[in-house]
Scaffold this active site. Structure first.
Site, PDB file in Angstrom:
ATOM      1  N   SER A   1      -0.150   0.829   4.529  1.00 52.79           N
ATOM      2  CA  SER A   1      -1.378   1.421   5.046  1.00 52.79           C
ATOM      3  C   SER A   1      -1.524   2.798   4.424  1.00 52.79           C
ATOM      4  O   SER A   1      -0.543   3.555   4.328  1.00 52.79           O
ATOM      5  CB  SER A   1      -1.343   1.533   6.577  1.00 52.79           C
ATOM      6  N   GLU A   2      -2.742   3.138   4.008  1.00 56.00           N
ATOM      7  CA  GLU A   2      -2.939   4.341   3.196  1.00 56.00           C
ATOM      8  C   GLU A   2      -2.663   5.637   3.943  1.00 56.00           C
ATOM      9  O   GLU A   2      -2.511   6.690   3.321  1.00 56.00           O
ATOM     10  CB  GLU A   2      -4.359   4.362   2.618  1.00 56.00           C
ATOM     11  N   ASN A   3      -2.593   5.598   5.280  1.00 55.44           N
ATOM     12  CA  ASN A   3      -2.264   6.819   6.015  1.00 55.44           C
ATOM     13  C   ASN A   3      -0.768   7.112   6.015  1.00 55.44           C
ATOM     14  O   ASN A   3      -0.340   8.117   6.569  1.00 55.44           O
ATOM     15  CB  ASN A   3      -2.799   6.755   7.452  1.00 55.44           C
TER      16      ASN A   3
ATOM     17  N   SER B   1       1.615   8.250  -0.047  1.00 54.67           N
ATOM     18  CA  SER B   1       0.953   6.957   0.059  1.00 54.67           C
ATOM     19  C   SER B   1      -0.064   6.768  -1.061  1.00 54.67           C
ATOM     20  O   SER B   1      -0.135   5.703  -1.686  1.00 54.67           O
ATOM     21  CB  SER B   1       0.262   6.849   1.423  1.00 54.67           C
TER      22      SER B   1
END
Length: 212
Positions: free
Chosen positions: A48-50, A90
């Protein structure tokens, strides 16, 4: 004509096409459903990009942790061996070509594989590109999960995108409620139709050139 695949069935169909051992980012919206539909016989690492690697499925009420969320602010779980890190790291994963697949939503996909998924030009809505551009060009393969048409019946598979582009010629596969399609050098190829959906149904709902 039936409605074809449900959202959950589209997610499960995408899970079938993700190879064992893949590192996969799930975009905001419909793509998050893929996390709950992965085959049990595959080891697939979700990103997940967070700043999560090793993201698990939707938590039960007992597992719920308000501080553990995905990029869409939905609660998630963390698998054994998973990691949480700064979003800069990320994005380095995303931009560095370290993700095998990203699954993104879409407003439009052109017959060339161009993707528009961040803005419809509606000034009443705040534009929210997030990391979509980074994912679309950074992942090795891009799968798009979306409905085949808009609510008013307009095709989302078009000859040329009318909405602002996220990236050009980036999409490899498209999964809709009507069909699974692959993007080739010569346009869109019909791979599979949903249950109760004919080839003619898909062609009628597709503005772009469709190779059967």
């Amino acid at each position: 004509m039936s409605n074809g695949f449900t959202k959950e069935q589209i997610a499960a169909r995408i899970g079938q096409d993700i190879p064992d051992g893949s590192y996969v980012n799930l975009g905001i919206g419909m793509p998050t459903l893929v996390g709950d539909a992965l085959p049990d016989d595959k080891e697939i690492v979700l990103h997940s990009e967070n700043g999560i690697l090793g993201m698990g499925p939707t938590p039960t009420p007992e597992q719920f942790d308000p501080e553990l969320i995905n990029a869409g602010k939905a609660p998630v779980t963390l698998l054994t061996g998973g990691a949480i890190f700064h979003h800069t790291d990320s994005f380095m994963m995303m931009r560095g070509g370290h993700l095998d697949i990203c699954v993104l939503g879409g407003f439009e996909v052109s017959e060339h594989g161009d993707l528009a998924n961040w803005s419809t030009g509606d000034r009443s809505l705040a534009p929210a590109v997030g990391g979509a551009m980074d994912l679309a060009v950074g992942a090795k393969s891009v799968f798009v999960m979306m409905t085949h048409t808009t609510k008013d019946g307009r095709s989302k598979l078009v000859r040329e995108c009318a909405y602002p582009l996220t990236a050009t010629r980036c999409v490899n596969r498209i999964y809709t409620n009507l069909a699974v399609l692959a993007v080739g050098d010569d346009g869109l190829h019909l791979v599979e139709t949903a249950p109760g959906i004919s080839v003619e149904d898909v062609q009628a709902a597709t503005e772009a050139t469709l190779h059967v």
